[in-house]
Design a protein around this motif. Structure first.
Motif, PDB file in Angstrom:
ATOM      1  N   SER A  17     -19.810 -10.661  -3.117  1.00 24.68           N
ATOM      2  CA  SER A  17     -20.960 -10.576  -3.427  1.00 24.68           C
ATOM      3  C   SER A  17     -21.075  -9.423  -4.644  1.00 24.68           C
ATOM      4  O   SER A  17     -20.492  -8.338  -4.757  1.00 24.68           O
ATOM      5  CB  SER A  17     -21.914  -9.686  -2.241  1.00 24.68           C
ATOM      6  OG  SER A  17     -23.101  -9.707  -2.790  1.00 24.68           O
ATOM      7  N   THR A  19     -24.036  -8.417  -5.504  1.00 24.77           N
ATOM      8  CA  THR A  19     -25.382  -7.653  -5.585  1.00 24.77           C
ATOM      9  C   THR A  19     -25.270  -6.263  -5.932  1.00 24.77           C
ATOM     10  O   THR A  19     -26.454  -5.876  -6.103  1.00 24.77           O
ATOM     11  CB  THR A  19     -25.919  -8.084  -4.145  1.00 24.77           C
ATOM     12  OG1 THR A  19     -25.925  -9.628  -3.783  1.00 24.77           O
ATOM     13  CG2 THR A  19     -27.306  -7.704  -3.926  1.00 24.77           C
ATOM     14  N   GLU A  20     -24.223  -5.694  -5.574  1.00 24.62           N
ATOM     15  CA  GLU A  20     -24.117  -4.379  -5.712  1.00 24.62           C
ATOM     16  C   GLU A  20     -22.592  -3.882  -6.328  1.00 24.62           C
ATOM     17  O   GLU A  20     -21.931  -2.934  -6.086  1.00 24.62           O
ATOM     18  CB  GLU A  20     -24.225  -3.526  -4.303  1.00 24.62           C
ATOM     19  CG  GLU A  20     -25.602  -3.640  -3.715  1.00 24.62           C
ATOM     20  CD  GLU A  20     -25.857  -2.682  -2.576  1.00 24.62           C
ATOM     21  OE1 GLU A  20     -24.956  -2.063  -1.977  1.00 24.62           O
ATOM     22  OE2 GLU A  20     -26.982  -3.024  -1.952  1.00 24.62           O
ATOM     23  N   THR A  22     -20.792  -4.123 -10.393  1.00 28.17           N
ATOM     24  CA  THR A  22     -20.866  -4.207 -11.737  1.00 28.17           C
ATOM     25  C   THR A  22     -19.381  -4.486 -12.237  1.00 28.17           C
ATOM     26  O   THR A  22     -18.614  -3.500 -12.019  1.00 28.17           O
ATOM     27  CB  THR A  22     -21.615  -3.275 -12.492  1.00 28.17           C
ATOM     28  OG1 THR A  22     -22.825  -3.206 -12.197  1.00 28.17           O
ATOM     29  CG2 THR A  22     -21.806  -3.402 -14.086  1.00 28.17           C
ATOM     30  N   HIS A  26     -20.864  -9.580 -14.657  1.00 28.79           N
ATOM     31  CA  HIS A  26     -21.781  -9.234 -13.379  1.00 28.79           C
ATOM     32  C   HIS A  26     -22.271  -7.806 -13.523  1.00 28.79           C
ATOM     33  O   HIS A  26     -21.548  -7.080 -13.657  1.00 28.79           O
ATOM     34  CB  HIS A  26     -21.023  -9.291 -12.126  1.00 28.79           C
ATOM     35  CG  HIS A  26     -20.452 -10.761 -11.840  1.00 28.79           C
ATOM     36  ND1 HIS A  26     -20.964 -11.844 -11.456  1.00 28.79           N
ATOM     37  CD2 HIS A  26     -19.234 -11.104 -12.103  1.00 28.79           C
ATOM     38  CE1 HIS A  26     -20.182 -13.136 -11.511  1.00 28.79           C
ATOM     39  NE2 HIS A  26     -18.924 -12.637 -11.880  1.00 28.79           N
ATOM     40  N   ALA A  28     -24.872  -5.238 -11.602  1.00 28.26           N
ATOM     41  CA  ALA A  28     -26.080  -4.814 -10.588  1.00 28.26           C
ATOM     42  C   ALA A  28     -26.648  -3.655 -10.917  1.00 28.26           C
ATOM     43  O   ALA A  28     -25.991  -2.570 -11.514  1.00 28.26           O
ATOM     44  CB  ALA A  28     -25.231  -4.577  -9.109  1.00 28.26           C
ATOM     45  N   TRP A  76     -19.062  -5.548   3.907  1.00 25.14           N
ATOM     46  CA  TRP A  76     -20.388  -5.795   3.182  1.00 25.14           C
ATOM     47  C   TRP A  76     -20.169  -6.005   1.900  1.00 25.14           C
ATOM     48  O   TRP A  76     -21.171  -6.707   1.171  1.00 25.14           O
ATOM     49  CB  TRP A  76     -21.443  -4.495   3.536  1.00 25.14           C
ATOM     50  CG  TRP A  76     -21.633  -4.340   4.934  1.00 25.14           C
ATOM     51  CD1 TRP A  76     -21.257  -3.828   5.982  1.00 25.14           C
ATOM     52  CD2 TRP A  76     -22.853  -5.431   5.645  1.00 25.14           C
ATOM     53  NE1 TRP A  76     -21.769  -3.974   6.833  1.00 25.14           N
ATOM     54  CE2 TRP A  76     -22.799  -5.034   6.747  1.00 25.14           C
ATOM     55  CE3 TRP A  76     -23.247  -6.399   5.052  1.00 25.14           C
ATOM     56  CZ2 TRP A  76     -23.579  -5.936   7.915  1.00 25.14           C
ATOM     57  CZ3 TRP A  76     -24.103  -7.085   6.250  1.00 25.14           C
ATOM     58  CH2 TRP A  76     -24.479  -6.784   7.414  1.00 25.14           C
ATOM     59  N   ASN A  77     -18.885  -5.904   1.266  1.00 26.68           N
ATOM     60  CA  ASN A  77     -18.925  -6.131  -0.219  1.00 26.68           C
ATOM     61  C   ASN A  77     -18.718  -7.768   0.033  1.00 26.68           C
ATOM     62  O   ASN A  77     -18.613  -8.182  -1.333  1.00 26.68           O
ATOM     63  CB  ASN A  77     -17.484  -5.568  -0.745  1.00 26.68           C
ATOM     64  CG  ASN A  77     -17.849  -3.792  -0.946  1.00 26.68           C
ATOM     65  OD1 ASN A  77     -19.085  -3.757  -1.164  1.00 26.68           O
ATOM     66  ND2 ASN A  77     -17.088  -3.131  -0.737  1.00 26.68           N
ATOM     67  N   HIS A  80     -23.386 -12.116   2.319  1.00 20.98           N
ATOM     68  CA  HIS A  80     -24.356 -12.748   1.366  1.00 20.98           C
ATOM     69  C   HIS A  80     -25.555 -13.042   2.231  1.00 20.98           C
ATOM     70  O   HIS A  80     -25.519 -13.637   3.507  1.00 20.98           O
ATOM     71  CB  HIS A  80     -23.725 -14.115   0.995  1.00 20.98           C
ATOM     72  CG  HIS A  80     -22.642 -13.852  -0.005  1.00 20.98           C
ATOM     73  ND1 HIS A  80     -22.600 -13.703  -1.193  1.00 20.98           N
ATOM     74  CD2 HIS A  80     -21.288 -13.875   0.311  1.00 20.98           C
ATOM     75  CE1 HIS A  80     -21.432 -13.775  -1.715  1.00 20.98           C
ATOM     76  NE2 HIS A  80     -20.595 -13.994  -0.748  1.00 20.98           N
ATOM     77  N   ARG A 121     -33.337 -10.979   9.214  1.00 21.56           N
ATOM     78  CA  ARG A 121     -32.505 -11.226   8.140  1.00 21.56           C
ATOM     79  C   ARG A 121     -30.869 -11.617   8.881  1.00 21.56           C
ATOM     80  O   ARG A 121     -30.528 -11.070   9.885  1.00 21.56           O
ATOM     81  CB  ARG A 121     -32.145 -10.197   7.222  1.00 21.56           C
ATOM     82  CG  ARG A 121     -33.337  -9.779   6.488  1.00 21.56           C
ATOM     83  CD  ARG A 121     -33.142  -8.554   5.627  1.00 21.56           C
ATOM     84  NE  ARG A 121     -32.380  -7.472   5.891  1.00 21.56           N
ATOM     85  CZ  ARG A 121     -31.814  -6.508   5.258  1.00 21.56           C
ATOM     86  NH1 ARG A 121     -31.641  -6.528   3.852  1.00 21.56           N
ATOM     87  NH2 ARG A 121     -31.050  -5.696   5.589  1.00 21.56           N
ATOM     88  N   LYS A 136     -29.868 -21.978   3.309  1.00 27.47           N
ATOM     89  CA  LYS A 136     -30.498 -20.834   2.473  1.00 27.47           C
ATOM     90  C   LYS A 136     -31.664 -21.291   2.002  1.00 27.47           C
ATOM     91  O   LYS A 136     -32.691 -20.557   1.970  1.00 27.47           O
ATOM     92  CB  LYS A 136     -29.705 -20.310   1.277  1.00 27.47           C
ATOM     93  CG  LYS A 136     -30.144 -18.935   0.679  1.00 27.47           C
ATOM     94  CD  LYS A 136     -29.328 -18.495  -0.136  1.00 27.47           C
ATOM     95  CE  LYS A 136     -29.685 -17.149  -0.809  1.00 27.47           C
ATOM     96  NZ  LYS A 136     -28.841 -16.679  -1.906  1.00 27.47           N
ATOM     97  N   TYR A 140     -34.308 -18.850   3.770  1.00 24.04           N
ATOM     98  CA  TYR A 140     -34.741 -17.404   2.866  1.00 24.04           C
ATOM     99  C   TYR A 140     -36.106 -17.547   2.407  1.00 24.04           C
ATOM    100  O   TYR A 140     -36.441 -18.178   1.268  1.00 24.04           O
ATOM    101  CB  TYR A 140     -33.857 -17.560   1.692  1.00 24.04           C
ATOM    102  CG  TYR A 140     -33.670 -16.268   0.902  1.00 24.04           C
ATOM    103  CD1 TYR A 140     -34.534 -16.009  -0.124  1.00 24.04           C
ATOM    104  CD2 TYR A 140     -32.502 -15.396   1.373  1.00 24.04           C
ATOM    105  CE1 TYR A 140     -34.401 -14.618  -0.605  1.00 24.04           C
ATOM    106  CE2 TYR A 140     -32.743 -14.199   0.874  1.00 24.04           C
ATOM    107  CZ  TYR A 140     -33.626 -13.773  -0.156  1.00 24.04           C
ATOM    108  OH  TYR A 140     -33.450 -12.524  -0.912  1.00 24.04           O
TER     109      TYR A 140
END
Length: 146
Positions: A17, A19-20, A22, A26, A28, A76-77, A80, A121, A136, A140
């Motif tokens: 992911s 999301t967090e 960079t 990419h 974040a 958690w890395n 999704h 979630r 999704k 979602y």
């Protein structure tokens, strides 16, 4: 893997992911940052606009190896978010669909998220995200009226 470019490609192919995270193309707003700064390679963490260098390397390969170890050690890395609903019956239905398809998931509700309502979630990990585009779209509903 010797370069940040190779690491980025590996992370994409293994469905990490961003999301967090960079790295390369990419970006974040918060989370881990892997970058070259002058002659150094840095593994950083950014939160609320403050970037902290956690570890510096003079060798790019050492930086890449360290980063991959750090990212691989936390599931958690590779997480999704595939379901965000406001109704417990819907999240139970979504859980059942994932179970029926043999997809591992983790539920992570946020109590009193908005107007005292719970946000329900579900997260899946790694490559399983590629199996779930319709799922999704169906589950979602973060921005749905509550």
């Amino acid at each position: 893997m010797k370069s940040i470019v190779e690491l980025e490609k590996y992370l994409e192919e293994d469905y990490y992911s961003f999301t967090e995270l960079t790295i390369g193309k990419h970006y974040a707003p918060e989370g881990y940052i892997i970058e070259q700064n002058g002659n150094m390679y840095e593994f950083c963490y950014s939160e609320r606009g403050k970037k902290r260098v956690l570890k510096s390397f003079s060798n790019e390969q050492d930086s890449v190896e360290y980063t991959l170890r750090k990212l691989s050690n936390n599931k958690w890395n590779r997480a999704h978010l595939v379901a965000w609903v406001w109704n417990e019956c819907e999240i139970i239905q979504a859980e059942q669909e994932l179970k029926n398809n043999g997809i591992a998931f983790e539920r992570n509700d946020i109590l009193k998220f908005s107007h005292e309502k719970t946000a329900y979630r579900l997260f899946v990990f790694g490559r399983d995200i590629a199996k779930l585009p319709e799922f999704k779209n169906k589950y979602y509903k973060k921005n749905a009226t509550i």
